[in-house]
Enzyme design. Structure first.
Site, PDB file in Angstrom:
ATOM      1  N   ASP A 194      -2.144   4.954  -5.803  1.00  0.00           N
ATOM      2  CA  ASP A 194      -2.395   4.186  -4.581  1.00  0.00           C
ATOM      3  C   ASP A 194      -2.438   2.695  -4.892  1.00  0.00           C
ATOM      4  O   ASP A 194      -3.434   2.195  -5.412  1.00  0.00           O
ATOM      5  CB  ASP A 194      -3.717   4.636  -3.945  1.00  0.00           C
ATOM      6  CG  ASP A 194      -4.062   3.835  -2.698  1.00  0.00           C
ATOM      7  OD1 ASP A 194      -3.154   3.236  -2.112  1.00  0.00           O
ATOM      8  OD2 ASP A 194      -5.245   3.817  -2.318  1.00  0.00           O
ATOM      9  N   ASP A 197       0.825  -1.215   0.000  1.00  0.00           N
ATOM     10  CA  ASP A 197       0.000   0.000   0.000  1.00  0.00           C
ATOM     11  C   ASP A 197       0.856   1.261   0.000  1.00  0.00           C
ATOM     12  O   ASP A 197       1.485   1.594   1.000  1.00  0.00           O
ATOM     13  CB  ASP A 197      -0.915   0.006   1.228  1.00  0.00           C
ATOM     14  CG  ASP A 197      -1.789   1.246   1.285  1.00  0.00           C
ATOM     15  OD1 ASP A 197      -2.127   1.769   0.216  1.00  0.00           O
ATOM     16  OD2 ASP A 197      -2.125   1.686   2.393  1.00  0.00           O
TER      17      ASP A 197
END
Length: 441
Positions: free
Chosen positions: A301, A102
């Site tokens: 992201d 992430d």
């Protein structure tokens, strides 16, 4: 599903629960001898073979060698798995844990038996720290998470993270060894700080099976593992990933495998929504024609499976796609995603339909363009339908436009915090006998 776009909060004052931990355990014989049980990582499939060396402890403040890069094999896929994850070897003796990759948040964490208050069933036994692993309230990384708070329990640093998909992780900070094999033929044990999460709000305690043991947060903050590795002189503050459309791929820390040419570089921009990785605002085109929407603030992201556009660019994209479709494609309901089409036969791959769809482009100025071909915004579901992997961010309550995993597939995406720039270059991300260097000359 957005798996980990973080709205980051940490509070050292609101938690009064003192974590109860067992005493330190005796070292494993291999650890005592200076060897890591994870010295032979599966990432050798991606690199030319090298012999493992005795593990060495990280030396804070030491300048990283130009070749100090760690490369990891990834597993996972956009569909049907929904994320890409890496195996990290943590502790003494080192134990494997699956972590969701992430770049949209800063604090890494593991589901943790401290004891566990609300945890999921995970692939490996819950991480169980000892008292000497607990990070005290006065530690600098605790202060950086919550500068103006006082801890209820001075001996520990409590944290709470909230994500935009409503998931949360609550726990305490701990520090433990991560065993990393570097491309310069050495193995290091880096003592890194991360979250021991004893309360995850995703389903009821034990009722939800999680595909990973926790989260590997690679954002720009000082508590990010990437920033800690830089601070300890192990790797430069550069991270990159390459997600394969066939599943898997690779992740790297450091810069010595970053291609020296053909990369599209864009300066990192400050975003209005937080300290995220952003190339700034881009103008959206479909089939090289402007869609007439104002420039979009974009965030990269890797914790988001799909790409999210705000209402105006999303509606413009959908209208342009529908206008160009052949009559052989009919809109159909599919539980996988909101907008799907069926053909005259069951589809098996995106390659069968990509001629019916056109590329999108995001132009960030100064010849910095990201092409988004059909294979970077479509999936074929198990029902044989083709579905749009660009979602309405407004419906998902996103406040900005997110470039997620589907759009980053079969590209090396580079987050260079040393030079303050983001880069991308197309190439093969598949696991093969070819080295990374040959895939990205």
């Amino acid at each position: 599903k957005i798996s980990a776009t973080a709205v980051h909060t940490a509070d050292c004052s609101t938690l009064e629960r003192s974590v109860r931990l067992p005493p330190p355990s005796s070292p494993h014989p291999m650890a005592a001898a200076g060897w890591s049980s994870a010295a032979f990582l599966a990432l050798l499939l991606l690199l030319l073979p090298f012999a493992p060396s005795p593990a060495r402890a990280a030396t804070p403040g030491k300048s990283p060698s130009p070749t100090s890069t760690a490369v990891f094999q990834l597993q996972g896929a956009v569909y049907p798995i929904g994320h890409y994850y890496v195996t990290m070897n943590i502790g003494d003796p080192a134990k494997p844990y699956f972590l969701d990759v992430d770049t949209g948040s800063d604090l890494s964490w593991l589901q943790c038996d401290a004891p566990c208050q609300s945890c999921n069933k995970v692939p490996h036994p819950w991480y169980k720290p000892t008292k000497n692993k607990i990070v005290p309230c006065a530690a600098s990384l605790c202060t950086s998470l919550s500068p103006n708070k006082k801890c209820a329990v001075p001996q520990q640093c409590d944290y709470q993270i909230k994500y935009t998909d409503k998931a949360t992780s609550l726990g305490v900070l701990v520090a433990d060894n991560f065993t990393l094999s570097l491309r310069n033929s050495s193995t290091v044990r880096a003592n890194l700080t991360f979250g021991c999460g004893y309360d995850q709000q995703v389903g009821k305690n034990g009722a939800v099976q999680a595909a990973t043991d926790g989260l590997l947060a690679l954002g720009k903050g000082s508590v990010s593992l990437l920033s800690q590795l830089k601070q300890q002189g192990i790797t430069k503050n550069v991270v990159g990933h390459c997600f394969s459309t066939n599943g898997g791929g690779f992740l790297f820390f450091g810069d010595d495998i970053v291609p020296t040419s053909r990369v599209t570089w864009v300066p990192m921009a400050r975003t209005t929504s937080g300290n995220y990785y952003s190339p700034g605002s881009g103008t959206l085109y479909f089939d090289r024609r402007s869609l007439g929407v104002k420039p979009m603030e974009v965030v990269f992201d890797s914790g988001s499976t799909y790409t999210y556009f705000a209402a105006q660019p999303y509606q413009a994209t959908v209208s342009a796609l529908k206008a160009g479709l052949s009559k052989s494609l009919k809109e159909v309901s599919d539980v996988s995603l909101p907008l799907c089409w069926k053909g005259q036969k069951v589809f098996k791959s995106v390659s069968e339909v990509k001629n019916d769809f056109k590329s999108l482009f995001l132009n960030f100025g100064k010849n910095s363009v990201m092409e988004i071909p059909p294979e970077n915004y479509l999936i074929v579901t198990k029902y044989g339908n083709v579905c749009l992997g660009i979602l309405d961010g407004t419906a998902a309550k996103q406040t900005f436009n997110i470039i997620g995993d589907i759009t980053m597939q079969d590209q090396m995406i580079i987050y260079d915090n040393e030079k303050g720039q983001l880069g991308w270059i197309r190439g093969s991300c598949s696991r093969s006998s070819k080295s990374i260097m040959s895939n990205f000359p």
